[in-house]
Design an enzyme around this catalytic site. Structure first.
Site, PDB file in Angstrom:
ATOM      1  N   CYS A  87      41.446  38.865  45.295  1.00 22.53           N
ATOM      2  CA  CYS A  87      41.892  37.458  45.293  1.00 22.53           C
ATOM      3  C   CYS A  87      43.395  37.368  45.038  1.00 22.53           C
ATOM      4  O   CYS A  87      44.091  36.553  45.645  1.00 22.53           O
ATOM      5  CB  CYS A  87      41.117  36.646  44.254  1.00 22.53           C
ATOM      6  SG  CYS A  87      39.414  36.342  44.780  1.00 22.53           S
ATOM      7  N   CYS A 130      34.584  35.394  46.436  1.00 22.62           N
ATOM      8  CA  CYS A 130      35.004  34.808  45.154  1.00 22.62           C
ATOM      9  C   CYS A 130      35.489  33.363  45.339  1.00 22.62           C
ATOM     10  O   CYS A 130      35.951  32.978  46.422  1.00 22.62           O
ATOM     11  CB  CYS A 130      36.180  35.582  44.580  1.00 22.62           C
ATOM     12  SG  CYS A 130      35.826  37.265  44.106  1.00 22.62           S
ATOM     13  N   GLU A 168      38.182  31.944  44.225  1.00 23.06           N
ATOM     14  CA  GLU A 168      39.612  31.792  44.508  1.00 23.06           C
ATOM     15  C   GLU A 168      39.879  31.898  46.004  1.00 23.06           C
ATOM     16  O   GLU A 168      40.689  31.166  46.564  1.00 23.06           O
ATOM     17  CB  GLU A 168      40.422  32.864  43.761  1.00 23.06           C
ATOM     18  CG  GLU A 168      40.358  32.747  42.260  1.00 23.06           C
ATOM     19  CD  GLU A 168      39.190  33.500  41.617  1.00 23.06           C
ATOM     20  OE1 GLU A 168      38.143  33.694  42.292  1.00 23.06           O
ATOM     21  OE2 GLU A 168      39.312  33.880  40.456  1.00 23.06           O
ATOM     22  N   GLU A 204      27.671  33.810  46.923  1.00 28.03           N
ATOM     23  CA  GLU A 204      27.134  35.165  47.026  1.00 28.03           C
ATOM     24  C   GLU A 204      26.178  35.302  48.212  1.00 28.03           C
ATOM     25  O   GLU A 204      25.829  34.315  48.867  1.00 28.03           O
ATOM     26  CB  GLU A 204      26.440  35.531  45.703  1.00 28.03           C
ATOM     27  CG  GLU A 204      27.446  35.536  44.554  1.00 28.03           C
ATOM     28  CD  GLU A 204      26.873  35.993  43.228  1.00 28.03           C
ATOM     29  OE1 GLU A 204      25.645  36.151  43.107  1.00 28.03           O
ATOM     30  OE2 GLU A 204      27.683  36.187  42.299  1.00 28.03           O
ATOM     31  N   CYS A 218      40.194  38.487  40.513  1.00 29.68           N
ATOM     32  CA  CYS A 218      40.050  39.906  40.860  1.00 29.68           C
ATOM     33  C   CYS A 218      41.219  40.350  41.750  1.00 29.68           C
ATOM     34  O   CYS A 218      41.978  39.525  42.270  1.00 29.68           O
ATOM     35  CB  CYS A 218      38.713  40.158  41.555  1.00 29.68           C
ATOM     36  SG  CYS A 218      38.716  39.729  43.307  1.00 29.68           S
TER      37      CYS A 218
HETATM   38  N1  THU Z   1      34.073  36.272  41.132  1.00 34.45           N
HETATM   39  C1  THU Z   1      34.912  35.254  41.462  1.00 34.45           C
HETATM   40  O1  THU Z   1      34.508  34.248  42.043  1.00 34.45           O
HETATM   41  N2  THU Z   1      36.224  35.365  41.132  1.00 34.45           N
HETATM   42  C2  THU Z   1      36.761  36.451  40.494  1.00 34.45           C
HETATM   43  O2  THU Z   1      37.967  36.550  40.360  1.00 34.45           O
HETATM   44  C3  THU Z   1      35.879  37.490  39.950  1.00 34.45           C
HETATM   45  C4  THU Z   1      34.484  37.478  40.462  1.00 34.45           C
HETATM   46  C5  THU Z   1      32.669  36.149  41.511  1.00 34.45           C
HETATM   47  C6  THU Z   1      32.224  37.124  42.565  1.00 34.45           C
HETATM   48  C7  THU Z   1      30.753  37.241  42.270  1.00 34.45           C
HETATM   49  O3  THU Z   1      30.095  36.182  42.928  1.00 34.45           O
HETATM   50  C8  THU Z   1      30.650  37.025  40.780  1.00 34.45           C
HETATM   51  O4  THU Z   1      31.853  36.376  40.394  1.00 34.45           O
HETATM   52  C9  THU Z   1      30.487  38.301  39.967  1.00 34.45           C
HETATM   53  O5  THU Z   1      31.433  39.242  40.302  1.00 34.45           O
END
Ligand code: THU
Length: 163
Positions: free
Chosen positions: A118, A76, A78, A67, A115
């Site tokens: 991704c 993310c 993935e 982040e 998400c």
């Molecule tokens: N996040 C992921 O790493 N993968 C996903 O498929 C959904 C969300 C992360 C992004 C962010 O850092 C946190 O989870 C909350 O959305």
């Protein structure tokens, strides 16, 4: 008046009750995803995700969400995993990806799918290699969902053939 054609799209899933039900090599991959999850940098969401990729060579690569104070600059797990793999192993086929998510605010006991952004990125690598990438995803514990191909997660998606 012309009749509107209605269609349904079916996707095939496999659901496993727990990690112990997964094939041995997928258990190992999921363990790597859980381990990678601990390296997430998630000071804002407190939601940690880990992804592990097994290549045709047997090599395993990982990623976790990273982040940023400027929120949209983060990425993310993935995409960290698959972009890193594309950058370091450009000619290796990706066979399978395992994903696990954990939140510090609630116990995630249901499968957490990747998400939309991704899915789009993962689909591109599947098309590039012309062979499906199986995806297994879960929360912190509990059921695991398997799809045999990223395309099962992104029906009617956009891709390079339209460009
Ligand atoms: N996040 C992921 O790493 N993968 C996903 O498929 C959904 C969300 C992360 C992004 C962010 O850092 C946190 O989870 C909350 O959305």
């Amino acid at each position: 008046m012309q009749k509107v054609k209605k269609q349904k799209i079916e996707i095939a899933l496999e659901v496993f009750e727990s990690i112990s039900e997964l094939p041995k090599n997928i258990q190992e991959l999921m363990n790597k995803a859980q381990h990678a999850r601990e390296n997430a940098y998630a000071p804002y969401s407190h939601f940690k995700v880990g992804a592990a990729i097994r290549l045709a060579s047997g090599e395993i690569t990982v990623g976790s969400n990273q982040e940023n104070a400027a929120y949209p600059s983060g990425l993310c797990a993935e995409r960290v995993a698959i972009f890193h793999t594309g950058a370091t192993h450009p000619n290796q086929k990706i066979e399978v990806m395992a994903i696990s998510a954990k939140s510090s605010t609630q116990k995630l006991l249901e499968p957490i799918g990747p998400c939309g952004a991704c899915r789009q990125a993962m689909a591109e690598y599947e098309q590039k290699q012309k062979e499906p990438i199986a995806v297994y995803f879960m929360g912190e514990a509990g059921k695991i969902v398997k799809v045999a191909s990223v395309m099962d997660l992104l029906p009617l998606g956009f891709d390079a053939k339209f460009l």
